[in-house]
Design a protein around this motif. Structure first.
Motif, PDB file in Angstrom:
ATOM      1  N   VAL A  39      -1.748  23.157  -9.365  1.00  0.00           N
ATOM      2  CA  VAL A  39      -1.682  22.009  -8.447  1.00  0.00           C
ATOM      3  C   VAL A  39      -0.357  22.007  -7.691  1.00  0.00           C
ATOM      4  CG1 VAL A  39      -1.518  19.493  -8.350  1.00  0.00           C
ATOM      5  CG2 VAL A  39      -3.293  20.575  -9.742  1.00  0.00           C
ATOM      6  N   SER A  40       0.738  22.297  -8.374  1.00  0.00           N
ATOM      7  CA  SER A  40       2.051  22.323  -7.731  1.00  0.00           C
ATOM      8  C   SER A  40       2.113  23.412  -6.671  1.00  0.00           C
ATOM      9  CB  SER A  40       3.149  22.550  -8.771  1.00  0.00           C
ATOM     10  OG  SER A  40       3.162  21.522  -9.730  1.00  0.00           O
ATOM     11  N   LEU A  43      -0.031  22.373  -3.622  1.00  0.00           N
ATOM     12  CA  LEU A  43       0.684  21.395  -2.797  1.00  0.00           C
ATOM     13  C   LEU A  43       1.771  22.074  -1.977  1.00  0.00           C
ATOM     14  CD1 LEU A  43       1.137  18.256  -5.091  1.00  0.00           C
ATOM     15  CD2 LEU A  43      -0.083  18.369  -2.919  1.00  0.00           C
ATOM     16  N   SER A  46       0.440  23.729   1.073  1.00  0.00           N
ATOM     17  CA  SER A  46       0.066  22.803   2.153  1.00  0.00           C
ATOM     18  C   SER A  46       1.265  22.357   2.979  1.00  0.00           C
ATOM     19  CB  SER A  46      -0.625  21.567   1.563  1.00  0.00           C
ATOM     20  OG  SER A  46       0.295  20.745   0.858  1.00  0.00           O
ATOM     21  N   THR A 156      -9.932  23.786  -7.077  1.00  0.00           N
ATOM     22  CA  THR A 156      -8.697  23.007  -7.229  1.00  0.00           C
ATOM     23  C   THR A 156      -7.703  23.340  -6.133  1.00  0.00           C
ATOM     24  OG1 THR A 156      -8.960  22.896  -9.637  1.00  0.00           O
ATOM     25  CG2 THR A 156      -6.751  22.497  -8.763  1.00  0.00           C
ATOM     26  N   THR A 157      -7.551  24.627  -5.843  1.00  0.00           N
ATOM     27  CA  THR A 157      -6.620  25.043  -4.786  1.00  0.00           C
ATOM     28  C   THR A 157      -7.030  24.455  -3.447  1.00  0.00           C
ATOM     29  OG1 THR A 157      -6.185  27.132  -5.944  1.00  0.00           O
ATOM     30  CG2 THR A 157      -5.591  27.024  -3.624  1.00  0.00           C
ATOM     31  N   ILE A 160      -6.606  20.415  -3.423  1.00  0.00           N
ATOM     32  CA  ILE A 160      -5.205  19.992  -3.392  1.00  0.00           C
ATOM     33  C   ILE A 160      -4.540  20.400  -2.085  1.00  0.00           C
ATOM     34  CG2 ILE A 160      -2.954  20.234  -4.502  1.00  0.00           C
ATOM     35  CD1 ILE A 160      -4.983  18.577  -6.068  1.00  0.00           C
ATOM     36  N   TYR A 161      -4.887  21.584  -1.560  1.00  0.00           N
ATOM     37  CA  TYR A 161      -4.310  22.045  -0.296  1.00  0.00           C
ATOM     38  C   TYR A 161      -4.665  21.086   0.843  1.00  0.00           C
ATOM     39  CZ  TYR A 161      -3.624  24.828   3.916  1.00  0.00           C
ATOM     40  OH  TYR A 161      -3.254  25.246   5.176  1.00  0.00           O
ATOM     41  N   GLY A 164      -3.056  17.729   0.527  1.00  0.00           N
ATOM     42  CA  GLY A 164      -1.659  17.806   0.943  1.00  0.00           C
ATOM     43  C   GLY A 164      -1.514  17.816   2.452  1.00  0.00           C
TER      44      GLY A 164
END
Length: 216
Positions: A39-40, A43, A46, A156-157, A160-161, A164
Motif C-alpha cells: 500500500v505504501s 501510494l 501515485s 490492491t496496487t 491504492i494508486y 492516491g
C-alpha cells in the motif's frame, strides 16, 4: 521512519525488489507487513515518484506466487512437526488456535481458502505452508495461488494508486477553492471595515456639527 517515507529514499528498482521480497517472505510463512509495504509503495507511485504502478503490481504478484509456492513445498516436506515448531517460535501467529482456524477454513473451502486467504492477513501467512501440510494437489493450489496473487497484489496496487491520484487532484482543487475563499473573505472583511470606518467618521462629524446649547 514510516514505510512510505523510507521507500521514498531508495531508487525505484529497490522499491520493486523490497515489495516483492517482503510479500514473498510473508507468503512463505514469515509474519511480515506485506500489505503495508504494498500500500505504501502504491501510494508512492501515485505521487509521480518514478515508480511504475504496472511494474509494481507485477513484482508484488510475482513475490506472492513464488512465496506461496515455496511455502507449499516447505509445508509438504515438513508436515505437522513444522507447524508445531512454528508454534513455538511464533506463538502469536502460529498458535494452536490460529492453526485450527486456518485448518477449518481449508477443510471447508479448499482452493477458495487459498484464493481468498490472500486477502486475509492470517491466512495469507498460512496458505502456502498449510496447503502443503494438508497435501492439497499442487495443480489446485497453483491455480488458486496465481489467481489470488494477481487479484490481491494487482488489485490492491491499482485501487491504492487511483485513490492516491484522485486524492491528490482533489487536494489541489481544494487548495484552489481555499485560496478563492480566502481572497473573498479578505475583500468582504475590507469592505465591512471600510463601511464601519465611514459610519464612525460620519457620526463624529455629526457630533462635532451639533450646536452646543448656551449656558445661562
Amino acid at each position: 521512519m514510516h514505510v512510505q517515507e523510507w521507500l521514498d529514499t531508495v531508487p525505484a528498482a529497490a522499491v520493486y525488489a523490497v515489495v516483492a521480497l517482503v510479500i514473498g517472505l510473508e507468503s512463505l510463512g514469515i509474519p511480515l507487513p506485506g500489505e503495508i509495504v504494498l500500500v505504501s509503495a502504491a501510494l508512492l507511485s501515485s505521487q509521480h515518484s518514478g515508480i511504475n504502478p504496472v511494474v509494481l503490481g507485477a513484482c508484488a504478484t510475482l513475490g506472492a506466487v513464488i512465496g506461496d509456492s515455496i511455502g507449499y513445498a516447505i509445508g509438504r516436506k515438513g508436515g505437522r512437526p513444522l507447524l508445531a515448531w512454528l508454534g513455538k517460535k511464533f506463538p502469536r501467529h502460529f498458535g494452536e488456535g490460529h492453526i485450527a482456524t486456518a485448518e477449518r477454513s481449508f477443510e471447508k473451502w479448499g482452493m477458495w481458502a487459498v484464493f481468498f486467504g490472500r486477502f486475509v492477513a492470517l491466512l495469507r501467512i498460512f496458505a502456502g505452508p498449510l496447503a502443503g501440510v494438508l497435501h492439497m494437489p499442487y495443480w489446485k493450489f497453483l491455480i488458486a495461488n496465481v489467481l489470488g496473487g494477481i487479484c490481491w497484489a494487482g488489485g490492491t496496487t491499482a485501487v491504492i494508486y487511483y485513490v492516491g491520484v484522485v486524492a491528490e487532484d482533489w487536494l489541489k482543487r481544494f487548495s484552489y477553492l481555499g485560496l478563492a475563499a480566502a481572497v473573498l473573505f479578505g475583500l468582504a472583511s475590507m469592505l465591512v471595515i471600510r463601511r464601519r470606518a465611514k459610519k464612525a467618521a460620519a457620526q463624529r462629524e455629526a457630533a462635532e456639527a451639533e450646536p452646543v446649547p448656551a449656558v445661562d
